[in-house]
Design an enzyme around this catalytic site. Structure first.
Site, PDB file in Angstrom:
ATOM      1  N   CYS A  38       7.881   3.686  12.153  1.00  0.00           N
ATOM      2  CA  CYS A  38       7.318   2.383  11.768  1.00  0.00           C
ATOM      3  C   CYS A  38       8.473   1.522  11.247  1.00  0.00           C
ATOM      4  CB  CYS A  38       6.289   2.590  10.671  1.00  0.00           C
ATOM      5  SG  CYS A  38       7.042   3.364   9.214  1.00  0.00           S
ATOM      6  N   HIS A 100       9.256   5.485  -0.096  1.00  0.00           N
ATOM      7  CA  HIS A 100       7.963   5.674  -0.776  1.00  0.00           C
ATOM      8  C   HIS A 100       7.848   4.893  -2.073  1.00  0.00           C
ATOM      9  CE1 HIS A 100       9.086   9.348   1.497  1.00  0.00           C
ATOM     10  NE2 HIS A 100       7.935   9.072   2.059  1.00  0.00           N
ATOM     11  N   HIS A 150       1.780  12.751  -4.861  1.00  0.00           N
ATOM     12  CA  HIS A 150       2.590  12.201  -3.765  1.00  0.00           C
ATOM     13  C   HIS A 150       3.530  11.140  -4.345  1.00  0.00           C
ATOM     14  CE1 HIS A 150       3.682   9.808  -0.230  1.00  0.00           C
ATOM     15  NE2 HIS A 150       3.404  10.887   0.486  1.00  0.00           N
ATOM     16  N   GLU A 152       4.672   8.322  -3.398  1.00  0.00           N
ATOM     17  CA  GLU A 152       4.251   6.918  -3.375  1.00  0.00           C
ATOM     18  C   GLU A 152       3.222   6.651  -4.476  1.00  0.00           C
ATOM     19  OE1 GLU A 152       2.781   5.297   0.399  1.00  0.00           O
ATOM     20  OE2 GLU A 152       1.518   3.968  -0.787  1.00  0.00           O
TER      21      GLU A 152
END
Ligand code: SF4
Length: 337
Positions: A38, A100, A150, A152
């Site tokens: 991405c 992230h 996580h 992020e």
């Protein structure tokens, strides 16, 4: 016969999908498009590469720059040094923050150690940080849907620790309590399953009917597009192979989406060698896709391996065309001529 395209895979031909559920005879691969890198991952990887070019090794990187084993190993060979925490970086050295995102406390620690920070946080993660800051300023309770622990989620929650609660899955809604049910908003991690997130939101809204939605989608375009492509091909597949690493949230979600959309089996592989030939027994159609942190070379390896097993026909299943590109971080951007 659909038109054929040379995919550059030994032993493979590719035919454009003829639509309307037409079935080619014999073994074949359906190849999801979009897949792989991405805009945020592309930018983060290039940031480390350019930092190495400009400053030479070592360049320190806090956490895996993106969640892909091959990418991390390749950059490590080129001189990137991956660390868990900023205090492992020598004073004054260059450190890159991963795609992230990080909590403000990480920036503070870096400043205390006089580190030269290059922040490769994806702009779409920064957008969610800004939403968290804004709604915390307005004293909302923020329900952050995402996976506990996580990176992020840790970074986003760190923007407003007194206002954010992490909601890990639909069942976790039962435990959520807020100060004022009239002042509650949900935000989310960028790489979740769209369907599961909507189920969590539905259950939150049952509990808090005036729950506010984020100003714009937090699950990013790349995550959504890769899931839509998998949903389109999975009903025709007995097996879906997702190229991606186990710690890559969006890759793991693609396996779940493939199974939910009707594929009999779905497996995550880092490399072509991870394919177990037993998976292919009795399989006519194999779907192939890759997570947002996966370079295309790994997908090509998988297609080559499948061609060796007789899956030489590759039919793209295209559901979107992506053109988004992010500018590199200011510290590493080439000067304007
Ligand atoms: S998956 Fe989405 S949020 Fe994550 S780096 Fe890529 S574009 Fe950004």
């Amino acid at each position: 016969m659909p038109p054929t395209i040379n995919m550059g895979i030994p032993g493979a031909t590719s035919s454009v999908r003829s639509g309307g559920g037409s079935q080619a005879s014999g073994k074949r691969v359906l190849l999801a498009e979009p897949r792989g890198y991405c805009a945020g991952v592309d930018r983060a990887v290039e940031t480390v590469e350019r930092a190495l070019e400009k400053h030479g090794a070592p360049v320190y990187v806090r956490h895996e720059i993106v969640h892909n084993k091959h990418v991390v190993e390749t950059l490590a060979k080129a001189g990137a040094v991956f660390v868990d925490e900023t205090d492992e970086v020598p004073e004054g050295a260059i450190v890159v923050f991963s795609a992230h995102g990080v909590a403000p406390t990480v920036h503070e620690t870096a400043a205390e150690r006089s580190l030269q920070v290059i922040d490769a946080t994806c702009p779409l993660v920064t957008k969610v940080h800004n939403e968290a800051k804004r709604f915390a300023r307005d004293d909302f309770d923020i329900l952050l849907i995402g996976h506990e622990g996580h990176e992020e989620v840790v970074g986003t929650a760190g923007e407003a620790p007194d206002h954010v609660q992490v909601v890990d899955n639909p069942d976790a809604v039962d435990k959520v309590t807020v100060r004022d049910p009239e002042k509650v908003i949900w935000l989310s991690q960028t790489t979740l399953s769209v369907d599961e997130t909507m189920e969590t939101v539905r259950r939150l809204r049952e509990k808090f009917p005036t729950l506010q939605d984020p100003p714009s989608d937090d699950i990013c375009y790349a995550t959504q597009n890769r899931q839509v492509a998998v949903k389109a091909m999975a009903p025709e597949c007995e097996l879906v192979i997702v190229v991606g690493s186990r710690n890559s949230s969006n890759s793991v979600r693609l396996v779940e989406v493939a199974l939910g959309a009707g594929s009999r089996a779905a497996h995550l592989v880092d490399y072509a060698e991870d394919i177990d030939p037993a998976w292919l027994e009795g399989v006519t159609t194999v779907g192939v896709t890759s997570g947002a942190s996966v370079p295309e070379v790994l997908v090509r390896g998988v297609l080559e391996r499948l061609a060796e097993y007789g899956y030489g026909t590759v039919q793209p299943v295209t559901t979107a065309n992506e053109t988004l590109v992010f500018a590199l971080p200011r510290e590493i951007r080439p000067p304007r001529s």
